[in-house]
Design a protein around this motif. Sequence first.
Motif, PDB file in Angstrom:
ATOM      1  N   ILE A 160      35.340  70.420 -38.453  1.00  0.00           N
ATOM      2  CA  ILE A 160      35.639  70.007 -37.190  1.00  0.00           C
ATOM      3  C   ILE A 160      34.402  70.164 -36.332  1.00  0.00           C
ATOM      4  CG2 ILE A 160      36.725  70.420 -35.148  1.00  0.00           C
ATOM      5  CD1 ILE A 160      39.381  71.115 -36.832  1.00  0.00           C
ATOM      6  N   ALA A 161      33.723  71.217 -36.465  1.00  0.00           N
ATOM      7  CA  ALA A 161      32.398  71.503 -35.906  1.00  0.00           C
ATOM      8  C   ALA A 161      31.451  70.187 -36.254  1.00  0.00           C
ATOM      9  CB  ALA A 161      31.796  72.751 -36.366  1.00  0.00           C
ATOM     10  N   SER A 162      31.394  69.874 -37.567  1.00  0.00           N
ATOM     11  CA  SER A 162      30.193  68.909 -37.664  1.00  0.00           C
ATOM     12  C   SER A 162      30.674  67.644 -37.311  1.00  0.00           C
ATOM     13  CB  SER A 162      30.554  68.577 -39.264  1.00  0.00           C
ATOM     14  OG  SER A 162      31.579  67.853 -39.575  1.00  0.00           O
ATOM     15  N   ALA A 163      32.021  67.334 -36.793  1.00  0.00           N
ATOM     16  CA  ALA A 163      32.150  66.276 -35.998  1.00  0.00           C
ATOM     17  C   ALA A 163      32.178  66.279 -34.599  1.00  0.00           C
ATOM     18  CB  ALA A 163      33.762  65.775 -36.331  1.00  0.00           C
ATOM     19  N   THR A 164      32.055  67.503 -33.876  1.00  0.00           N
ATOM     20  CA  THR A 164      32.100  67.644 -32.587  1.00  0.00           C
ATOM     21  C   THR A 164      30.837  68.187 -32.143  1.00  0.00           C
ATOM     22  OG1 THR A 164      33.157  69.838 -32.985  1.00  0.00           O
ATOM     23  CG2 THR A 164      34.617  68.162 -32.276  1.00  0.00           C
ATOM     24  N   VAL A 165      29.861  68.374 -32.791  1.00  0.00           N
ATOM     25  CA  VAL A 165      28.542  68.982 -32.243  1.00  0.00           C
ATOM     26  C   VAL A 165      28.074  68.147 -31.384  1.00  0.00           C
ATOM     27  CG1 VAL A 165      27.058  68.013 -33.910  1.00  0.00           C
ATOM     28  CG2 VAL A 165      26.590  70.224 -33.135  1.00  0.00           C
ATOM     29  N   GLN A 166      28.342  66.972 -31.413  1.00  0.00           N
ATOM     30  CA  GLN A 166      27.558  66.272 -30.129  1.00  0.00           C
ATOM     31  C   GLN A 166      28.416  65.944 -28.855  1.00  0.00           C
ATOM     32  OE1 GLN A 166      24.395  64.840 -30.159  1.00  0.00           O
ATOM     33  NE2 GLN A 166      24.383  63.238 -31.290  1.00  0.00           N
ATOM     34  N   GLN A 167      29.465  66.894 -29.152  1.00  0.00           N
ATOM     35  CA  GLN A 167      30.688  66.760 -27.759  1.00  0.00           C
ATOM     36  C   GLN A 167      31.119  65.215 -27.807  1.00  0.00           C
ATOM     37  OE1 GLN A 167      31.107  70.001 -27.014  1.00  0.00           O
ATOM     38  NE2 GLN A 167      29.161  70.625 -27.733  1.00  0.00           N
ATOM     39  N   PRO A 168      31.673  64.901 -28.822  1.00  0.00           N
ATOM     40  CA  PRO A 168      32.187  63.297 -28.655  1.00  0.00           C
ATOM     41  C   PRO A 168      33.108  63.184 -27.627  1.00  0.00           C
ATOM     42  CG  PRO A 168      32.706  63.946 -30.649  1.00  0.00           C
ATOM     43  CD  PRO A 168      32.059  65.081 -30.087  1.00  0.00           C
ATOM     44  N   PRO A 169      33.146  62.239 -26.634  1.00  0.00           N
ATOM     45  CA  PRO A 169      34.394  62.385 -25.907  1.00  0.00           C
ATOM     46  C   PRO A 169      35.833  62.016 -26.520  1.00  0.00           C
ATOM     47  CG  PRO A 169      33.197  60.665 -25.039  1.00  0.00           C
ATOM     48  CD  PRO A 169      32.257  61.484 -26.266  1.00  0.00           C
ATOM     49  N   LEU A 170      35.837  61.138 -27.510  1.00  0.00           N
ATOM     50  CA  LEU A 170      36.799  60.846 -28.492  1.00  0.00           C
ATOM     51  C   LEU A 170      36.719  61.470 -30.061  1.00  0.00           C
ATOM     52  CD1 LEU A 170      39.435  59.046 -29.245  1.00  0.00           C
ATOM     53  CD2 LEU A 170      37.885  57.321 -29.742  1.00  0.00           C
ATOM     54  N   LEU A 171      37.943  62.115 -30.267  1.00  0.00           N
ATOM     55  CA  LEU A 171      37.809  62.891 -31.592  1.00  0.00           C
ATOM     56  C   LEU A 171      39.037  62.324 -32.191  1.00  0.00           C
ATOM     57  CD1 LEU A 171      36.703  65.066 -33.450  1.00  0.00           C
ATOM     58  CD2 LEU A 171      38.279  66.368 -32.665  1.00  0.00           C
ATOM     59  N   ILE A 172      38.617  61.813 -33.514  1.00  0.00           N
ATOM     60  CA  ILE A 172      39.885  61.103 -34.208  1.00  0.00           C
ATOM     61  C   ILE A 172      40.193  62.260 -35.640  1.00  0.00           C
ATOM     62  CG2 ILE A 172      40.683  59.258 -35.772  1.00  0.00           C
ATOM     63  CD1 ILE A 172      38.667  57.447 -34.235  1.00  0.00           C
ATOM     64  N   ALA A 173      41.074  62.594 -35.795  1.00  0.00           N
ATOM     65  CA  ALA A 173      41.492  63.418 -37.008  1.00  0.00           C
ATOM     66  C   ALA A 173      42.429  62.845 -37.739  1.00  0.00           C
ATOM     67  CB  ALA A 173      41.831  64.835 -36.503  1.00  0.00           C
ATOM     68  N   ASP A 174      42.195  62.575 -39.074  1.00  0.00           N
ATOM     69  CA  ASP A 174      43.121  62.203 -40.142  1.00  0.00           C
ATOM     70  C   ASP A 174      43.561  63.103 -40.922  1.00  0.00           C
ATOM     71  OD1 ASP A 174      44.388  60.342 -41.909  1.00  0.00           O
ATOM     72  OD2 ASP A 174      42.468  59.271 -42.539  1.00  0.00           O
ATOM     73  N   GLU A 175      44.861  63.491 -40.795  1.00  0.00           N
ATOM     74  CA  GLU A 175      45.537  64.412 -41.495  1.00  0.00           C
ATOM     75  C   GLU A 175      44.799  65.888 -41.343  1.00  0.00           C
ATOM     76  OE1 GLU A 175      48.662  63.943 -42.932  1.00  0.00           O
ATOM     77  OE2 GLU A 175      48.665  61.948 -43.763  1.00  0.00           O
TER      78      GLU A 175
END
Lengths: 575, 312
Positions: A181-196
């Motif tokens: 999750i940290a790797s996907a959010t390090v740029q603070q994206p305004p949209l986060l998609i989480a697949d399962e």
Amino acid sequence: MSTTEHDDAGSPGTAPLAVEAQNLRIGFTSPRTREHAEIVHGVSFTLEPGKALGIVGESGSGKSLTARSLVGLVGDGSRVEAEKLAVRGSSVLDLSERQWRSRRGRDIGFVLQDALVSLNPMHTAGRAVEEALKLHTRLPKKTRRARALEQLARVGIPDPEIRYPQYPHELSGGLRQRALIASATVQQPPLLIADEPTTALDATVQKQIIELLKELKEAGTALLVISHDLSAIADLADDILVMHQGEQKEYGPADQVLRSPQHSYTKKLLVARPGRVLREHSTEGATHAPATGTSTVVLSAHAVSKSFDGPRKTVRHAVQEASFALRRGTTLGIVGESGSGKSTLARLVLGLESLDAGEVEFLGEPWGTLSSRQRLPRRPRLGFVQQDPLSSFDPRYTVDEVIAQALTAAGIPRGTHRARTEELLEDVGLSGKFGKRRPARLSGGERQRVAIARALATGPEVIIADEAVSALDVSVQAQILDLLARLQAEKGVAYMFISHDLGVIRHISHEVLVMKDGAIVESGPTEQIFASPGHDYTRLLLEATSTSLDHLDADIRHTVEQPSPLPSPSSLITL
Amino acid sequence: MQRTLLQILRRRLIGAVAVLIGAATLGFFAIHLTPGDPVLLLVGQEGAMSDEAREQVAARYGLDQPLVVQFFAYVLQVLTFNLGSSFRSGLPVSQMISERLAPTLELAFAALILAFLIAFLVAVFTANTRGWRKAIGSITELTAASVPSFWIGILLLIVFSFQLGWFPVFGNEGLRSLVLPAVTLAVPVAALLIQVLRKGLEDALDQPFVLAARTRGAHETYVRIAHGLRHALLPAITLGGTIFGGLIGGSVIVESVFNRDGIGRVLLLAIEGRDIPVVVGVLLFAALAFVVVNTIIDIAYVLIDPRLRVPA
């Protein structure tokens, strides 16, 4: 809205929708035949910043494709069409690969299922987190490292300095998922998609990850969460969209969808949730365990222990002084998180591992301390069903051959094989035509039925099932659990049923045994354990699996009045 | 990690001794079981010498002793790193090998590095592609695998030495003389490595972590190199090690075509002349080379894949 993207995102009052999809259709064109097959047939939804949308459906429902169309990673030969498909107000239809790349990881974060395989095993956690920075910015190495450490701390990883240089295999399941999750959010994206995002995790860890996603949502991130399991996201989602075979079946506020589902498929999903049904059933006064305490013990363990040599001269106690008794025609549920020793206990009972201490008795005689040759005569009386039957079938064998092989091994005369195979397949609800198929061409549920038929082939007294329904969709899970219950009623077979899923355990078991770190921390009749857990760990597990859905159960019962498309699981248990 | 590396070295050292004794035993008996009298070969022409002189020669080289005595004497010698002297030239075998070793190692290394470079480029460029890129991969692989290496060598000589005069026709003087033999030796090796690397890369590109990298904005080339290649490397390195051993032994043909000095030629002449100490010496050296190469592979494995760093 203008096509220049990032500018208008923060302007107050007119904050654009994080996602807007109208009549989204996704299909694939075969490179050879040029034929186009549509998989997702018209999905529409909107998602606001700071809100969460849950897309729920079983495998093959098109939910993952829908999510991937928002990052332009649907796959080779795909075609994405929509009246509107916009992320943060700007259309993402017909973006070039370069334009997509600049959005991925910066505007849109994507968390895949199962961090064990979604993190590169050869890269450190720190490197994975830094990757998005490396790809999108020209920050110097030192700054990148500082930002990565900061992000690891933000997703709740203690001692980020220690975790940064560690590899995925050195992290626990929960830490791995946090790192992902940290790797996907390090740029603070305004949209986060989480697949399962919670599927492969233990119950207590699932709860923590959901909490983390909630925090991100409350901090203003728009969340799109995908799950096959309604209860997993019931606490998180503001809106829920139900998909089935590529079609949008239901879409609305979470409360409304859960409390008064309009579509029969949603109701089916809600009913199929294991664990829920039993409770409903037992409140009606029927006792679940008619056989307990009266019938003979077929399988028992007396203070069995097993330890393995760990790294650096340590010893890992996989099972410590475990004792239990399994009576004829009943089910003993063994529950615990990964590493609790439940599978080792099964392997000890099966005789696949030698005992360090203690004894296993099977059909009233010693079993665990015998040699494999001495076990041979009673071996056919003990069946085994695994989580993934596909890997336990020879792919070149047909279903008939798979079962005939088991019959041969049990010394059943060849002449009777054909009739016996047909009988067995009928027992597990597969008509004769399945006999000629090969395992790869069966669905997950059909495969598990074949595995059960194979286990039954030798006329066992006891079947050991290790996570036998864990890889299945919830509605298929319910069918398989029903099947097991029916077979138990008909044939008097006893089950030692292992699962990490409390709901499943509660559904099927007469008695429950809770394992932690190789030791049995609690055991007793199912209802007693669930109603008044005696051990802290059991309480923790129960708490972790309870969701707001549980409070809705009473409501759901009223809404599902018409005969459900499935036979009600509870009606079969009492047979 | 250091613990793991030390463990590997310790295990390999014990293995090396066992392999050397085994190789010496096999070599010794293989030579002695083949027909022909080594004394006659030593002296040169048959029948041109008296029985008395013959016995003197046999006694001097210990060839009059029973086979078992010769064998134990030999094993003892080997374990003290004394490989004896050549029957033909009288020079110490260890000196003969070490003098000719450098050109062969040079050639084998150059060929291996070249093969890996070709394989990297082709695999990264063509893995998981369709159309013309896939075609390039298939054609390169097929051609390289099916063309015999002496034919490549002769072809290269005709074009680049005789016609263009870019490279010397033969010899082992300087880097320029290394190019054509190295290419010749590298081509079939590259074919094998392309197959393994491309398969490994394609498997890696199917992994969820590659999709995860793409969702972070990674572009195709980055994904292939940063995420795919390291996974594809493990099987390729294993194969490369086996090949390297083969390159040392199998340099005979190339050394003949290009008229280079090297261990291959030493071995060829020794076998022709039934020069037992030299043959067994080269054999031992080849076995040692395999042990060394496999040790390097084991270490490379640990460096490449962090999951292997747990001490067993």
